[in-house]
Design a protein around this motif. Structure first.
Motif, PDB file in Angstrom:
ATOM      1  N   GLY A 302      33.663  31.892  42.871  1.00 11.48           N
ATOM      2  CA  GLY A 302      33.151  33.253  42.836  1.00 11.48           C
ATOM      3  C   GLY A 302      34.297  34.249  42.710  1.00 11.48           C
ATOM      4  N   ASN A 303      33.945  35.473  42.362  1.00 13.62           N
ATOM      5  CA  ASN A 303      34.954  36.529  42.205  1.00 13.62           C
ATOM      6  C   ASN A 303      35.858  36.625  43.440  1.00 13.62           C
ATOM      7  OD1 ASN A 303      35.664  39.526  42.897  1.00 13.62           O
ATOM      8  ND2 ASN A 303      35.520  39.421  40.673  1.00 13.62           N
ATOM      9  N   PRO A 304      37.166  36.706  43.233  1.00  7.50           N
ATOM     10  CA  PRO A 304      38.103  36.616  44.368  1.00  7.50           C
ATOM     11  C   PRO A 304      38.565  37.956  44.919  1.00  7.50           C
ATOM     12  CG  PRO A 304      39.319  36.409  42.336  1.00  7.50           C
ATOM     13  CD  PRO A 304      37.881  36.694  41.942  1.00  7.50           C
ATOM     14  N   MET A 305      37.854  39.036  44.630  1.00  8.54           N
ATOM     15  CA  MET A 305      38.344  40.354  45.032  1.00  8.54           C
ATOM     16  C   MET A 305      37.691  40.873  46.314  1.00  8.54           C
ATOM     17  SD  MET A 305      40.679  40.897  43.096  1.00  8.54           S
ATOM     18  CE  MET A 305      41.492  40.965  41.527  1.00  8.54           C
ATOM     19  N   PHE A 371      35.899  50.376  44.077  1.00  6.70           N
ATOM     20  CA  PHE A 371      34.623  50.017  43.463  1.00  6.70           C
ATOM     21  C   PHE A 371      34.837  49.225  42.168  1.00  6.70           C
ATOM     22  CE2 PHE A 371      30.217  51.488  41.999  1.00  6.70           C
ATOM     23  CZ  PHE A 371      29.557  50.822  43.007  1.00  6.70           C
ATOM     24  N   LYS A 372      36.081  49.198  41.711  1.00  7.33           N
ATOM     25  CA  LYS A 372      36.395  48.657  40.393  1.00  7.33           C
ATOM     26  C   LYS A 372      36.004  47.191  40.251  1.00  7.33           C
ATOM     27  CE  LYS A 372      40.213  49.859  37.502  1.00  7.33           C
ATOM     28  NZ  LYS A 372      41.628  50.284  37.561  1.00  7.33           N
ATOM     29  N   HIS A 373      36.065  46.456  41.348  1.00 12.65           N
ATOM     30  CA  HIS A 373      35.741  45.033  41.301  1.00 12.65           C
ATOM     31  C   HIS A 373      34.460  44.732  42.080  1.00 12.65           C
ATOM     32  CE1 HIS A 373      39.724  44.117  39.590  1.00 12.65           C
ATOM     33  NE2 HIS A 373      40.183  45.035  40.428  1.00 12.65           N
ATOM     34  N   PHE A 374      33.688  45.784  42.320  1.00 14.42           N
ATOM     35  CA  PHE A 374      32.478  45.632  43.136  1.00 14.42           C
ATOM     36  C   PHE A 374      31.326  45.228  42.233  1.00 14.42           C
ATOM     37  CE2 PHE A 374      28.753  46.868  45.492  1.00 14.42           C
ATOM     38  CZ  PHE A 374      29.091  46.732  46.824  1.00 14.42           C
ATOM     39  N   ASN A 375      30.702  44.116  42.555  1.00 18.49           N
ATOM     40  CA  ASN A 375      29.635  43.576  41.715  1.00 18.49           C
ATOM     41  C   ASN A 375      28.275  44.019  42.259  1.00 18.49           C
ATOM     42  OD1 ASN A 375      27.778  42.032  40.331  1.00 18.49           O
ATOM     43  ND2 ASN A 375      29.073  40.204  40.295  1.00 18.49           N
ATOM     44  N   THR A 376      27.702  45.030  41.631  1.00 16.38           N
ATOM     45  CA  THR A 376      26.429  45.573  42.144  1.00 16.38           C
ATOM     46  C   THR A 376      25.278  44.593  41.922  1.00 16.38           C
ATOM     47  OG1 THR A 376      26.178  46.703  40.028  1.00 16.38           O
ATOM     48  CG2 THR A 376      27.073  47.984  41.848  1.00 16.38           C
ATOM     49  N   ILE A 377      25.435  43.747  40.922  1.00 22.04           N
ATOM     50  CA  ILE A 377      24.357  42.786  40.661  1.00 22.04           C
ATOM     51  C   ILE A 377      24.319  41.724  41.760  1.00 22.04           C
ATOM     52  CG2 ILE A 377      23.578  40.972  39.074  1.00 22.04           C
ATOM     53  CD1 ILE A 377      24.654  42.763  36.788  1.00 22.04           C
ATOM     54  N   ALA A 378      25.488  41.249  42.158  1.00 21.68           N
ATOM     55  CA  ALA A 378      25.539  40.217  43.193  1.00 21.68           C
ATOM     56  C   ALA A 378      25.303  40.794  44.579  1.00 21.68           C
ATOM     57  CB  ALA A 378      26.893  39.512  43.158  1.00 21.68           C
ATOM     58  N   ASN A 389      25.329  35.765  44.021  1.00 20.03           N
ATOM     59  CA  ASN A 389      26.332  34.952  43.333  1.00 20.03           C
ATOM     60  C   ASN A 389      27.261  35.882  42.573  1.00 20.03           C
ATOM     61  OD1 ASN A 389      25.354  32.281  44.015  1.00 20.03           O
ATOM     62  ND2 ASN A 389      23.560  32.868  42.811  1.00 20.03           N
ATOM     63  N   ASN A 390      28.481  35.993  43.066  1.00 24.00           N
ATOM     64  CA  ASN A 390      29.398  36.958  42.479  1.00 24.00           C
ATOM     65  C   ASN A 390      30.130  36.341  41.301  1.00 24.00           C
ATOM     66  OD1 ASN A 390      31.163  38.957  41.843  1.00 24.00           O
ATOM     67  ND2 ASN A 390      31.664  39.455  43.964  1.00 24.00           N
ATOM     68  N   ASN A 391      29.557  36.527  40.117  1.00 24.00           N
ATOM     69  CA  ASN A 391      30.105  35.920  38.905  1.00 24.00           C
ATOM     70  C   ASN A 391      30.999  36.872  38.123  1.00 24.00           C
ATOM     71  OD1 ASN A 391      28.564  33.634  39.487  1.00 24.00           O
ATOM     72  ND2 ASN A 391      26.780  34.478  38.417  1.00 24.00           N
ATOM     73  N   LEU A 392      31.432  37.934  38.773  1.00 28.81           N
ATOM     74  CA  LEU A 392      32.252  38.916  38.071  1.00 28.81           C
ATOM     75  C   LEU A 392      33.622  38.327  37.748  1.00 28.81           C
ATOM     76  CD1 LEU A 392      32.094  41.890  37.186  1.00 28.81           C
ATOM     77  CD2 LEU A 392      33.132  42.501  39.363  1.00 28.81           C
ATOM     78  N   ASN A 393      34.059  38.537  36.494  1.00 28.77           N
ATOM     79  CA  ASN A 393      35.407  38.117  36.107  1.00 28.77           C
ATOM     80  C   ASN A 393      36.451  39.067  36.654  1.00 28.77           C
ATOM     81  OD1 ASN A 393      34.610  35.911  34.666  1.00 28.77           O
ATOM     82  ND2 ASN A 393      34.807  36.868  32.644  1.00 28.77           N
ATOM     83  N   VAL A 394      37.696  38.644  36.586  1.00 27.39           N
ATOM     84  CA  VAL A 394      38.812  39.524  36.926  1.00 27.39           C
ATOM     85  C   VAL A 394      39.456  39.975  35.614  1.00 27.39           C
ATOM     86  CG1 VAL A 394      41.087  39.639  37.990  1.00 27.39           C
ATOM     87  CG2 VAL A 394      39.230  38.424  39.135  1.00 27.39           C
ATOM     88  N   PRO A 395      39.480  41.278  35.388  1.00 20.91           N
ATOM     89  CA  PRO A 395      40.069  41.732  34.127  1.00 20.91           C
ATOM     90  C   PRO A 395      41.591  41.545  34.130  1.00 20.91           C
ATOM     91  CG  PRO A 395      39.469  43.611  35.506  1.00 20.91           C
ATOM     92  CD  PRO A 395      38.966  42.387  36.204  1.00 20.91           C
ATOM     93  N   VAL A 396      42.109  41.100  33.001  1.00 20.49           N
ATOM     94  CA  VAL A 396      43.567  40.977  32.861  1.00 20.49           C
ATOM     95  C   VAL A 396      44.071  42.007  31.857  1.00 20.49           C
ATOM     96  CG1 VAL A 396      45.466  39.455  32.208  1.00 20.49           C
ATOM     97  CG2 VAL A 396      43.506  38.534  33.452  1.00 20.49           C
ATOM     98  N   ILE A 397      43.438  42.051  30.687  1.00 16.21           N
ATOM     99  CA  ILE A 397      43.816  43.067  29.693  1.00 16.21           C
ATOM    100  C   ILE A 397      42.541  43.817  29.306  1.00 16.21           C
ATOM    101  CG2 ILE A 397      44.839  43.527  27.448  1.00 16.21           C
ATOM    102  CD1 ILE A 397      46.145  40.731  27.616  1.00 16.21           C
ATOM    103  N   ARG A 398      42.592  45.115  29.550  1.00 15.47           N
ATOM    104  CA  ARG A 398      41.475  45.953  29.105  1.00 15.47           C
ATOM    105  C   ARG A 398      41.932  46.791  27.915  1.00 15.47           C
ATOM    106  NH1 ARG A 398      39.494  49.982  32.273  1.00 15.47           N
ATOM    107  NH2 ARG A 398      41.124  49.954  33.874  1.00 15.47           N
ATOM    108  N   TYR A 399      40.986  47.151  27.075  1.00 15.74           N
ATOM    109  CA  TYR A 399      41.310  47.986  25.921  1.00 15.74           C
ATOM    110  C   TYR A 399      41.924  49.307  26.370  1.00 15.74           C
ATOM    111  CZ  TYR A 399      40.715  50.385  21.435  1.00 15.74           C
ATOM    112  OH  TYR A 399      40.934  51.075  20.279  1.00 15.74           O
ATOM    113  N   ALA A 400      41.506  49.791  27.545  1.00 17.28           N
ATOM    114  CA  ALA A 400      42.069  51.031  28.088  1.00 17.28           C
ATOM    115  C   ALA A 400      43.590  50.915  28.208  1.00 17.28           C
ATOM    116  CB  ALA A 400      41.449  51.324  29.451  1.00 17.28           C
ATOM    117  N   GLU A 401      44.051  49.743  28.623  1.00 18.95           N
ATOM    118  CA  GLU A 401      45.493  49.568  28.765  1.00 18.95           C
ATOM    119  C   GLU A 401      46.169  49.598  27.391  1.00 18.95           C
ATOM    120  OE1 GLU A 401      46.835  45.909  30.590  1.00 18.95           O
ATOM    121  OE2 GLU A 401      48.913  46.595  30.635  1.00 18.95           O
TER     122      GLU A 401
END
Lengths: 525, 1055
Positions: A302-305, A371-378, A389-401
């Motif tokens: 599950g998401n580690p944040m 809130f950036k890594h907060f999974n509202t669905i889970a 079930n926290n299936n949220l990924n951890v972003p590594v490269i975002r287009y914003a960057e």
């Protein structure tokens, strides 16, 4: 055999001889294979790497190992906190983990668990990738495109890992072959930063040419990821400690621009999400803004944040269960411009109220949390129970960057161009901020404006620390300007950064296990 | 003297009780040879069945019948016959002409038990002939405090053997260490051998061992082999000592029925920690809130803690009245415990004639644990038969079956922890029947109450054990015998687990089913040769060969997401979320050749040489076989002329041994290069199995070697009224099997290697005295003491080893470091609490409290390097869980038919690291705390070790430190037993042979350091309970199952 001989000698009585014979038959023969062993539950290198499916399993092991940053680092802590605690933008609501306390207080050392875990995790990824790179080429028959793709993915992941290593420790061992006890570099020396970057660039260019698709929702390495990572690598090489300067700002800008150009042409494929909620929505994995992510799903992990949840306040379906070991400092939260949507409760990257147990009555938390890594669905949202079930990924490269990489690099090449300004402005537009006209910036003010945007846009994504190191500048929450790295006082601990903090100490156990791994980074024992 | 091999099974038979009956008539035949007949009686002139008679000249032998009669053929009247029986001095006398039956009156060999036959590896020996260090426990001693497992029953019985029962759960596992640690990565558990069959080690669920499933009631004697001379015959499995278990067998004579029953009730044992009551907790919480302003002024000013005001929390009308006063004051220890009747029944039948003997027994144990829902139920059955098929052939066998079911409530630490941390102002259930949990109270740590947890969780372990052996004993010629033993041990375990939907909120219920099976077989074949050449020389030789193989497999499945709790683990298909399966299979084999020679010169000078060559599948291709030799000498000084007639010294023996044993208890396949297929990747949002890095090959892998030397003295005085056995030993383990760390740049973590060494040295002594002995009153005392010092001599690399022991929260708790005792405790030194006068000095420190300034009221640590930062550099070794000395003192009084046994267990110098200090003292408000927080720092109470109370969210300090270390020395009232044995006259009227009734209290009291909370014998429970973790966590307290005081009533009936 000895026994038989003795039995023979005493074998004088008739009736005994029969029994004796039985004994000899039972015990005297057929034991040559008795002590051989073969593990039925695990493969050996001899019976693997034979068919294309083995190549797929081998690359899967690299992906699996890439989740090391989400692994635990003792009680109430995760490895990724290494890169947050030292930035000064976050603090903790619990003192449970002394390693984490030492990171916050900038008194970590070569025994600090998070430092050791990063080293181990990074080199595990490298070793898994090396296994792929050494063994997959020999698999025949195998579809060449598939082989090339897998090798490209492995090279990307190896470069991605080395990029962490070289930024954390400087000179690090450069291992490019899978290891056995007999390997020459089993006890390696430290390789120069320059040579590590050379391998990173080489690997990423190879990945770029591996026939990967621009984007792929399955979470594998993509062409966009390879180009983006290369842009970030060039930008870093342009700064400290290599100081490649203009040449690499140009490379960074050009590479970022390749991604931006593609995105502009294919906005359905790569673009900023219109809302911040979508940035952390688990149904929007590996698409649009998310160029590269670490893959999480509760069937595996599950998401580690979750150390970003408040300390024992019931913001999820799970009731009062958070640790609060990474929470924003009030100073950093207050440094956002008035009206910045990113600072707005539950709409931007922070929340200061939530629904009891995820979907109950709204209650005040008393302070802002991430809130950036907060999974509202889970976890649940207003009136809607969480899926748990926290299936949220951890972003590594975002287009914003990438937009900000382009803005920064292009500005260094020739001052704020309109393309650079546009890239920068897109980030602010989404935050519903008014951006001064392009003409109000000169190269220097634009540079700081982009940096500031990096701090506010990319916070809590394990990026800020590397900005501090490559720029040797740190955002001052009070002045909104930039302090020199050395001497900047982290708001989270009131401790000043020292020059030794530009590198982390090499783990002490590793130095003890490898006598060639000297010297220790300056300022550490 | 030669071993009386021919009698050994008889001599070791089920019961030593003497049968009263009149002397029978004597048959007498005048022939060429003389037939000598007679009766052997005890000191009370009652006949003794089963006495061995042997002609020294012809080696012919006989044994007395149920009525104590015997008949033996001799060649002439001067021929010397010896009469031997356990517990009695052997007698030798001339056969006589045979014209009149002999009456031999045996004299008990008190105290010294010189003529005791003890079981040794692959044979037996008279105690007086031993050259090694062997300790013995008899069935009568085991019966003094009936226990569910042998290991528990061994506590304090034998010097040099440290047994810690670390859980109060019925069947709770015990740690057994013989002469200290010998290993870091291999097992430190001794080898168990039951009736000649070696038990497999290690694969059982929940760190249990095969020996845990042997019914202690079936055991007639236990021998513990300690020195190298005794253990080397077990070669690569002998390094941690060997425990030989002999089970009951039938014996010649009248058939007997024994029925033993006991009933017991557990109650809360001594020294359970005191926690805050409702009023105290609420006061502490108020203070904690108030003090937030001091400890985080900025956060307080910013309104961060407004929502934390306890007044806002005390609104629940189910719990508080309008003014916030609590309705309840729950004692959770009371709520979590029960005092149910446990019972244990054992029924045994045995008997036999001169040719065939048998025994069978059935047992049923139903233990109801102190903590609700915990239980152990066992059904066991056992059958043994021995038959003298021909004069030269004896065959026999044993078959036993055990079915044991347990609910392991301490599988998780949460049960014991909740007893301490549940809020006292909560009831067990609200009026609507819903459980009241800590998590219902705002901002508390999200705990469930202990009763809720006990009722909605199950962790059942069912174990079926079949242990059987068959043997044949062939006598080739007089003195030369071959014994073949085929043994099998099949352990099947099923482990069913579930936790309900209201407990497992994120999974919406969880259930798992796991099965594992270990099938072990062995064939051992050995020749024994006994020869007495003349008065001066005799030898015993042994030569044997052995094959052992063990196959292990397990399958597990688990699933989450249940719509109802109804199914528990009985319908895994009803779970809908994230099903997972796994399985594993392995096998291991051992092939051995062994031999031993005992040589006795003039019965005064004894020599033993032993060797075993072992081949193990687990070791590298280049090192499959190894050889383990040992040698020993003994001098029976008291047999020398100058002492022979001493009135004071009745026995004096000096002995010394030296030898090498091994340890091969590592998992199979450790030498192979392997890939792991357990890398789960997420690709396209599904699980994809990855194969990659696992283990480096080491083709040279071989066993650990432990070299041990031992010097011992056995002294008997005043005809055995005082006996002393004293041993000094030195053990050095080399080629230690270490998971030697490799540079992580290789991607690998460790390589299993033979590198590193450690030593143990120690003294052990056992003293038995008969202080008073008359017809009506006897008083006997036995005392033993053991001292052991462990030190790591070298490791694979200079790197310290952490991550052992446990639980490792906050920071590492244990360290393995060269020059130090293995598993030493590691932490900071707490100097106290910063005082007001030290405010300026405290503020100089880099914050170790959430980034806030260190204030008076915060914990003050020793800053070793003076850098005003508290970090790893300030940690040092702060204690060790191994005692300096330990043992037991037992006094036994008998007045007429009444007997009283008082058994004390003691331990000196071990430290206890109380990890619960962290959660129950270093932090408040999140859950209930120990009452010790009432002594926290205040401006008026500055001289204390406990920081000022504050809500943890305003910043608190917690670290493994010296304040968590407590002196673990103790004296325990292990057992007080009062028994009454009915007089023969009464018993016979009831047509019984024996009737005894007793009451006892186990763990009646505990004398220990005032600072210590809880029981000093402890290891962490929960996920930290696995053996690998636990090796070095003796003395670490993390919420173990509280140890009860058990009151028992028992009855022994023989007929």
């Amino acid at each position: 055999m000895k026994i038989n001989f003795i039995l023979m000698k005493i074998n004088i009585t008739k009736y005994i001889s029969r029994i004796f014979l039985v004994g000899v038959l039972l015990f005297g023969s057929g034991c040559s294979k008795f002590l051989d062993e073969q593990d039925p539950s695990n493969l050996t290198p001899d019976n693997f790497y034979k068919i294309p499916e083995h190549a797929e399993a081998a690359i899967a092991a690299v992906y699996s190992s890439s989740r090391f940053m989400g692994d635990g680092a003792g009680i109430f802590s995760s490895n990724w906190q290494l890169l947050e605690a030292v930035t000064g933008t976050s603090t903790t609501e619990t003192a449970q983990n002394s390693d984490l306390n030492n990171l916050y207080g900038l008194v970590y050392d070569s025994n600090t668990g998070h430092v050791i875990n990063y080293w181990n995790g990074i080199y595990r990824v490298i070793a898994q990738a090396n296994l792929v790179l050494d063994n997959v080429p020999g698999i025949t028959p195998m579809d060449e495109a598939q082989k090339k793709r897998i090798l490209g993915e492995a090279r990307f992941l190896r470069a991605w890992a080395y990029f962490y290593a070289v930024r954390l420790w400087g000179d690090v061992p450069l291992i490019t072959k899978s290891q056995t006890l007999e390997s020459e570099d089993f006890f390696p020396k430290r390789a120069s930063v320059e040579s590590v970057y050379a391998l990173i660039v080489e690997d990423l260019i190879a990945a770029e040419n591996a026939g990967l698709p621009w984007m792929n929702k399955n979470g594998r390495v993509t062409l966009a990821a390879a180009k983006s990572e290369l842009a970030i690598v060039y930008l870093t090489m342009a700064g400290q400690p290599l100081n490649k300067g203009a040449s690499h700002y140009k490379l960074a800008a050009d590479k970022a621009n390749e991604v931006i150009t593609y995105a502009k042409a294919n906005p359905a494929s790569i673009d900023l999400f219109p809302t911040y909620a979508e940035v952390h929505k688990e149904t929007l994995k590996n698409e649009k803004e998310h160029i590269f992510m670490l893959q999480y799903n509760s069937v595996v992990a599950g998401n580690p944040m979750d150390n970003m949840y408040p300390n024992f306040k019931p913001v999820t379906f799970n009731g009062a269960s958070g640790t609060g070991s990474t929470v924003p400092t009030l100073e950093f939260y207050n440094s956002y411009e008035t009206g910045d949507l990113r600072a707005k409760d539950r709409e931007g990257y922070f929340y200061s109220s939530y629904f009891t147990n995820g979907n109950g009555a709204l209650f005040q938390l008393g302070a802002p949390y991430i809130f950036k890594h907060f999974n509202t669905i889970a976890n649940g949202s207003s009136g809607v129970a969480g899926t748990r079930n926290n299936n949220l990924n951890v972003p590594v490269i975002r287009y914003a960057e990438i937009l900000l990489v382009y803005a920064e690099a292009q500005n260094e090449v020739g001052g704020p161009t309109s393309d650079a300004y546009d890239a920068f402005k897109r980030i602010r537009d989404r935050a519903q901020l008014v951006t001064p006209a392009m003409g109000t910036y000169n190269q220097s003010t634009f540079r700081e404006a982009v940096w500031r945007e990096r701090w506010h846009e990319l916070c809590y994504e394990q990026i800020t620390w590397f900005d501090m190191v490559r720029l040797r500048k740190v955002f001052n929450e009070t002045t909104k300007g930039f302090d020199n790295f050395v001497g900047h006082v982290n708001q989270s601990s009131d401790q000043p950064l020292q020059s030794k903090h530009l590198l982390f100490p090499i783990p002490r156990p590793e130095m003890q296990n490898n006598p060639n791994l000297t010297p220790q980074n300056p300022g550490y024992q | 003297m030669l071993c009386l091999t021919g009698f050994q099974s008889l001599a070791h038979s089920a019961d030593y009780k003497k049968i009263s009956s009149g002397m029978g008539s004597v048959a007498f035949f005048q022939t060429q040879k003389i037939i000598v007949t007679g009766t052997v009686v005890d000191e009370n002139s009652r006949p003794i069945p089963g006495v061995g008679i042997k002609s020294l000249k012809t080696n012919k032998s006989a044994v007395t019948s149920a009525s104590g009669k015997f008949s033996i053929e001799v060649e002439n009247a001067n021929e010397q016959l010896t009469f031997s029986y356990i517990g009695y001095a052997s007698q030798t006398r001339a056969a006589g002409s045979g014209t009149s039956p002999l009456t031999i009156k045996m004299v008990p060999a008190e105290g010294v038990e010189l003529e005791d036959v003890v079981v040794i590896g692959y044979g037996t020996s008279k105690k007086s002939d031993l050259t090694g260090a062997v300790g013995t426990v008899k069935a009568e001693q085991l019966q003094e405090r009936p226990a569910s497992s042998l290991n528990q029953a061994l506590t304090g019985r034998i010097s040099g053997v440290q047994v810690n029962t670390n859980s109060g759960r019925p069947g709770g596992r015990a740690n057994v260490r013989i002469r200290g640690f010998s290993s870091i990565n291999s097992s430190n558990n001794p080898l168990y051998v039951v009736d000649g069959v070696q038990l497999p080690m290690g694969n059982q669920a929940q760190a249990s061992q095969a020996i845990d499933y042997i019914n202690p009631n079936d055991i007639i004697s236990v021998e513990v082999l300690k020195d190298a001379s005794s253990t080397a015959i077990y070669g690569s499995r002998g390094a941690n000592g060997v425990i030989l278990v002999t089970t009951k067998r039938g014996k010649t004579g009248e058939s007997k029925i024994d029925y033993n029953v006991d009933f017991s009730v557990p109650t809360v044992g001594p020294n359970f920690p005191k926690v805050l009551n409702a009023k105290e907790f609420l006061a502490v919480e108020d203070l904690a809130y108030k003090n937030m302003e001091k400890y985080d002024p900025a956060g307080w000013a910013a309104g961060k803690y407004v929502t934390r005001n306890p007044a806002l929390a005390r609104k629940d009308p189910r719990l508080f009245d309008g003014s916030g006063n609590p309705y309840f004051d729950t004692n959770w220890l009371e709520e979590a415990t029960q005092h149910k009747l446990s019972q244990n029944h054992e029924l045994g039948f045995s008997g036999g004639n001169e040719r065939t003997t048998y025994s069978f027994s059935v047992g049923h144990r139903n233990d109801q644990g102190l903590i609700k829902t915990s239980f152990l139920k066992r059904y066991s059955g056992r059958f043994s038969i021995d038959d003298q098929v021909k004069t030269w052939l004896k065959v026999g066998g044993t078959l036993s079956y055990t079915n044991q079911n347990e609910n392991l409530v301490d599988q998780s630490d949460q049960v014991a922890r909740s007893i301490v941390e549940d809020f006292p102002f909560l009831p067990v259930q609200y009026s609507d029947g819903k459980y009241a949990d800590n998590r219902d109270y705002p901002n508390a740590e999200g705990r469930f109450n202990v009763v809720h947890r006990l009722n909605d969780t199950k962790f059942l372990l069912g174990t079926q054990t079949t242990l059987g052996s068959l043997y044949s004993n062939i006598k080739f010629v007089e003195g030369l015998e071959m014994k073949t033993i085929i043994g099998a041990n099949i352990i099947s375990q099923e482990n069913n687990e579930y936790s309900g939907r209201t407990l497992n909120i994120s999974d919406q219920g969880y259930a798992a089913g796991r099965t594992r099976k270990e099938a072990f077989w062995s064939i051992e074949n050995f020749l024994t040769y006994n020869k007495r050449f003349n008065e001066n020389h005799s030898i015993t030789g042994l030569l044997g060969i052995s094959w052992q193989k063990s196959n292990f497999n397990n399958i597990s499945s688990e699933v989450r997401g249940f719509a109802t709790d109804y199914f528990e683990f009985n319908n895994l298909g009803a779970g809908s979320l994230n099903p997972q399966v796994g399985s594993n299979k392995s096998s291991q084999a051992l092939n051995s050749y062994f031999g031993r020679i005992n040589y006795s010169l003039k019965d005064k000078y004894l020599f033993t040489a032993t060797g075993r060559a072992d081949g193990s599948s687990k070791f590298g291709k280049n090192n499959k076989y190894a050889f383990f030799p040992s040698a020993a000498i003994a001098w029976r000084v008291s047999e020398e002329d100058f002492l022979k007639d001493s009135k004071v010294i009745s026995n004096l023996k000096l002995r010394s041994s030296f030898g090498v044993t091994g340890n091969s208890e590592i998992p199979p396949y450790s030498s192979l290069s392997l890939l792991s297929s357990n890398f789960g990747a997420v690709i396209n949002d599904v699980r994809v199995v990855g194969t990659g890095i696992n283990r480096l090959a080491n083709l040279d892998l071989r066993w650990e070697k432990t070299t041990q030397s031992d010097v011992g003295v056995e002294l008997g005085m005043f005809g055995g009224k005082i006996s002393l056995e004293l041993d000094l030993y030195y053990r050095k383990t080399t080629d230690m099997l270490l998971d030697a760390p490799v540079p992580r740049t290789s991607g690998y973590v460790t390589i299993r290697k033979n590198i590193g060494s450690m030593e143990n040295k120690g003294i052990e002594a056992a003293l038995n005295t008969t202080n008073f002995d008359s017809e009506n009153f006897t008083w006997k005392t036995s005392f033993n003491i053991s001292l052991n010092r462990n030190k790591i001599l070298s490791l694979a690399t200079p790197a310290d080893i952490f991550g052992i022991g446990g639980p490792n929260f906050t920071n590492p708790t244990n360290i393995i470091r060269v020059g130090e005792a293995a598993g030493s405790f590691w932490g900071l030194t707490r100097l106290g609490v910063w005082s007001e006068a030290e405010r300026a000095e405290a503020a100089k420190f880099v914050s170790y409290r959430n980034g806030n300034t260190i204030l008076p009221g915060d914990i003050k640590y020793l800053d070793v390097n003076g850098d005003h930062a508290i970090n790893d550099a300030d940690r040092s070794i702060i204690g060790n869980g191994s005692p300096d000395a330990w043992g037991a003192l037992s006094n036994n009084f008998r007045y007429k038919n009444l007997d009283l046994t008082v058994e004390l267990q003691y331990s000196v110098g071990a430290d206890v690291m109380d990890m619960t200090t962290h959660s129950s003292e270093d932090r408040q408000s999140l859950a209930n705390s120990y009452a010790t927080v009432l002594n926290a720092w205040t401006p008026q109470n500055q001289n204390t070790q406990i920081a000022e109370i504050r809500d943890t969210r305003a910043g608190y300090v917690t670290n493994v430190d010296t304040h968590w270390i407590k002196d673990g020395s103790f004296i325990r009232g292990r057992n007080v037993l009062l028994g009454y044995t009915f007089a023969n006259s009464v018993v016979q009227k009831m047509r019984l042979n024996r009737l005894r009734v007793y009451v006892s209290a186990q763990n009646l009291f505990l004398i220990t350091s005032k600072e210590l909370q809880g029981d000093p014998e402890t290891t962490p429970t929960g996920g930290y309970a696995n053996d690998g973790n636990n090796v070095f966590s003796q003395g670490m307290n993390w919420h173990s199952y509280p140890r009860p005081t058990i009151f028992m009533l028992g009855l022994n009936i023989g007929l």
